[in-house]
Design a protein around this motif. Structure first.
Motif, PDB file in Angstrom:
ATOM      1  N   GLU A  24      56.358  79.399  -7.512  1.00 26.19           N
ATOM      2  CA  GLU A  24      57.297  80.427  -7.080  1.00 26.19           C
ATOM      3  C   GLU A  24      57.552  81.431  -8.202  1.00 26.19           C
ATOM      4  O   GLU A  24      57.612  81.073  -9.379  1.00 26.19           O
ATOM      5  N   GLY A  25      57.698  82.698  -7.804  1.00 27.98           N
ATOM      6  CA  GLY A  25      57.933  83.749  -8.784  1.00 27.98           C
ATOM      7  C   GLY A  25      57.179  85.010  -8.387  1.00 27.98           C
ATOM      8  O   GLY A  25      56.758  85.160  -7.237  1.00 27.98           O
ATOM      9  N   SER A  26      56.990  85.915  -9.334  1.00 31.15           N
ATOM     10  CA  SER A  26      56.292  87.180  -9.087  1.00 31.15           C
ATOM     11  C   SER A  26      55.272  87.422 -10.186  1.00 31.15           C
ATOM     12  O   SER A  26      55.453  86.997 -11.326  1.00 31.15           O
ATOM     13  N   ALA A  27      54.215  88.122  -9.824  1.00 34.72           N
ATOM     14  CA  ALA A  27      53.180  88.483 -10.806  1.00 34.72           C
ATOM     15  C   ALA A  27      52.574  89.817 -10.392  1.00 34.72           C
ATOM     16  O   ALA A  27      52.412  90.099  -9.206  1.00 34.72           O
ATOM     17  N   GLU A  28      52.271  90.624 -11.382  1.00 36.08           N
ATOM     18  CA  GLU A  28      51.593  91.897 -11.125  1.00 36.08           C
ATOM     19  C   GLU A  28      50.093  91.694 -11.325  1.00 36.08           C
ATOM     20  O   GLU A  28      49.654  91.236 -12.374  1.00 36.08           O
ATOM     21  N   ILE A  29      49.335  92.033 -10.295  1.00 39.57           N
ATOM     22  CA  ILE A  29      47.875  91.924 -10.355  1.00 39.57           C
ATOM     23  C   ILE A  29      47.314  93.312 -10.625  1.00 39.57           C
ATOM     24  O   ILE A  29      47.573  94.255  -9.865  1.00 39.57           O
ATOM     25  N   THR A  30      46.556  93.454 -11.682  1.00 44.43           N
ATOM     26  CA  THR A  30      46.034  94.750 -12.109  1.00 44.43           C
ATOM     27  C   THR A  30      44.518  94.749 -12.069  1.00 44.43           C
ATOM     28  O   THR A  30      43.872  93.816 -12.569  1.00 44.43           O
ATOM     29  N   ALA A  31      43.963  95.786 -11.473  1.00 41.92           N
ATOM     30  CA  ALA A  31      42.507  95.980 -11.449  1.00 41.92           C
ATOM     31  C   ALA A  31      42.176  97.222 -12.262  1.00 41.92           C
ATOM     32  O   ALA A  31      42.829  98.260 -12.112  1.00 41.92           O
ATOM     33  N   SER A  32      41.191  97.126 -13.135  1.00 44.97           N
ATOM     34  CA  SER A  32      40.800  98.267 -13.957  1.00 44.97           C
ATOM     35  C   SER A  32      39.286  98.382 -13.990  1.00 44.97           C
ATOM     36  O   SER A  32      38.561  97.422 -13.708  1.00 44.97           O
ATOM     37  N   ASN A  33      38.815  99.573 -14.305  1.00 44.07           N
ATOM     38  CA  ASN A  33      37.378  99.788 -14.386  1.00 44.07           C
ATOM     39  C   ASN A  33      36.987 100.234 -15.791  1.00 44.07           C
ATOM     40  O   ASN A  33      37.839 100.387 -16.677  1.00 44.07           O
ATOM     41  N   SER A  34      35.702 100.463 -15.995  1.00 42.22           N
ATOM     42  CA  SER A  34      35.205 100.785 -17.334  1.00 42.22           C
ATOM     43  C   SER A  34      35.652 102.166 -17.810  1.00 42.22           C
ATOM     44  O   SER A  34      35.590 102.461 -18.997  1.00 42.22           O
ATOM     45  N   ALA A  35      36.116 103.014 -16.863  1.00 43.24           N
ATOM     46  CA  ALA A  35      36.589 104.351 -17.236  1.00 43.24           C
ATOM     47  C   ALA A  35      38.042 104.340 -17.689  1.00 43.24           C
ATOM     48  O   ALA A  35      38.602 105.378 -18.031  1.00 43.24           O
ATOM     49  N   GLY A  36      38.661 103.161 -17.681  1.00 42.19           N
ATOM     50  CA  GLY A  36      40.056 103.062 -18.099  1.00 42.19           C
ATOM     51  C   GLY A  36      41.051 103.319 -16.989  1.00 42.19           C
ATOM     52  O   GLY A  36      42.262 103.344 -17.236  1.00 42.19           O
ATOM     53  N   GLU A  37      40.584 103.514 -15.760  1.00 42.97           N
ATOM     54  CA  GLU A  37      41.480 103.713 -14.623  1.00 42.97           C
ATOM     55  C   GLU A  37      41.975 102.357 -14.118  1.00 42.97           C
ATOM     56  O   GLU A  37      41.269 101.344 -14.240  1.00 42.97           O
ATOM     57  N   SER A  38      43.174 102.354 -13.555  1.00 45.24           N
ATOM     58  CA  SER A  38      43.715 101.082 -13.098  1.00 45.24           C
ATOM     59  C   SER A  38      44.652 101.273 -11.911  1.00 45.24           C
ATOM     60  O   SER A  38      45.097 102.389 -11.616  1.00 45.24           O
TER      61      SER A  38
END
Length: 256
Positions: free
Chosen positions: A85-99
């Motif tokens: 239980e709880g919260s988490a931020e899922i982050t996706a990023s690419n090789s260009a530094g975008e996320s």
């Protein structure tokens, strides 16, 4: 008179500039879109495929709290695993530094009550998840290559498509397909493709290739009116059954 006009023009210019400076800048959309098949609220033990767009394969995905929500790579796709239980931020990023990111909240596990739809077929949003994700990826690649927008996943259409593939239809059953979409909660009309073939290997690629090579199915796949997608895959006794549902907003499903 001329100097008066100049003073008025200068005053107006200053007013316009001051007004322009007070207009807030429009918020920029994130370069990468991240969402979860099962929504932003999960139960302990849930596994939910992550929908990351645009559709490329070189994303790096991390969790701010892996003990709460872990991320796993399955083939070329990513899955969120609710651990506590709880919260988490899922982050996706690419090789260009975008996320881009999505916040997932995990609640306590609720004992499941087995449900059987009226069709008598059980259905799960995660049935053959990897194949279905690959199929969506390939369909969106095809749409992008033909100048139309990629489609986000719609949970209702995912369920409806899986219901129909589980029935192992070998030709279209329009009333039953329409009722499946309505029963799953999709309120509008839709386009759909069906393909059936012997064998289970490379199922996603074979399904999409079949639709590309059939003019009618191809037009449904790249229909610019559509705004969401759901797919279903069932493999039974060495045969693969695949469905694609694409939603058409503000059109009519007479069974809804």
């Amino acid at each position: 008179m001329t100097s008066m006009k100049k003073r008025i023009a200068a005053t107006l210019t200053a007013t316009i500039l001051a007004t322009a400076l007070t207009v807030p800048a429009a918020a920029e959309a994130p370069a990468i879109r991240v969402s979860s098949y099962k929504g932003s609220t999960l139960e302990v033990g849930d596994r939910s495929g992550l929908i990351i767009g645009p559709s490329v394969t070189d994303y790096s995905v991390t969790s701010s709290a892996p003990d709460t929500v872990a991320v796993e790579q399955v083939l070329t796709f990513w899955v969120a695993v609710a651990k506590a239980e709880g919260s988490a931020e899922i982050t996706a990023s690419n090789s260009a530094g975008e996320s881009g990111a999505v916040m997932l909240t995990v609640g306590p596990a609720i004992p499941a009550t087995p449900e059987v739809p009226a069709s008598g077929n059980s259905v799960s949003l995660t049935d053959n998840l990897e194949i279905r994700q690959e199929m969506i990826h390939l369909i969106n690649q095809t749409r992008k290559a033909n100048g139309v927008s990629e489609l986000p996943v719609n949970e209702a259409l995912m369920n409806a498509a899986q219901v129909c593939s589980d029935r192992r239809y070998t030709w279209h059953h329009t009333p039953e397909e329409s009722k499946a979409a309505a029963d799953a909660g999709y309120p509008y009309g839709f386009g759909d493709n069906l393909t059936v073939f012997t064998g289970t290997a490379d199922a996603a690629q074979r399904a999409v290739d079949n639709w590309i090579n059939s003019p009618g199915h191809f037009q449904t796949m790249i229909d610019p009116r559509c705004d969401c997608i759901g797919v279903g895959v069932t493999q039974y006794d060495g045969i693969t059954y695949c469905y694609m549902f694409v939603g058409i907003p503000n059109s009519v499903n007479f069974y809804a």
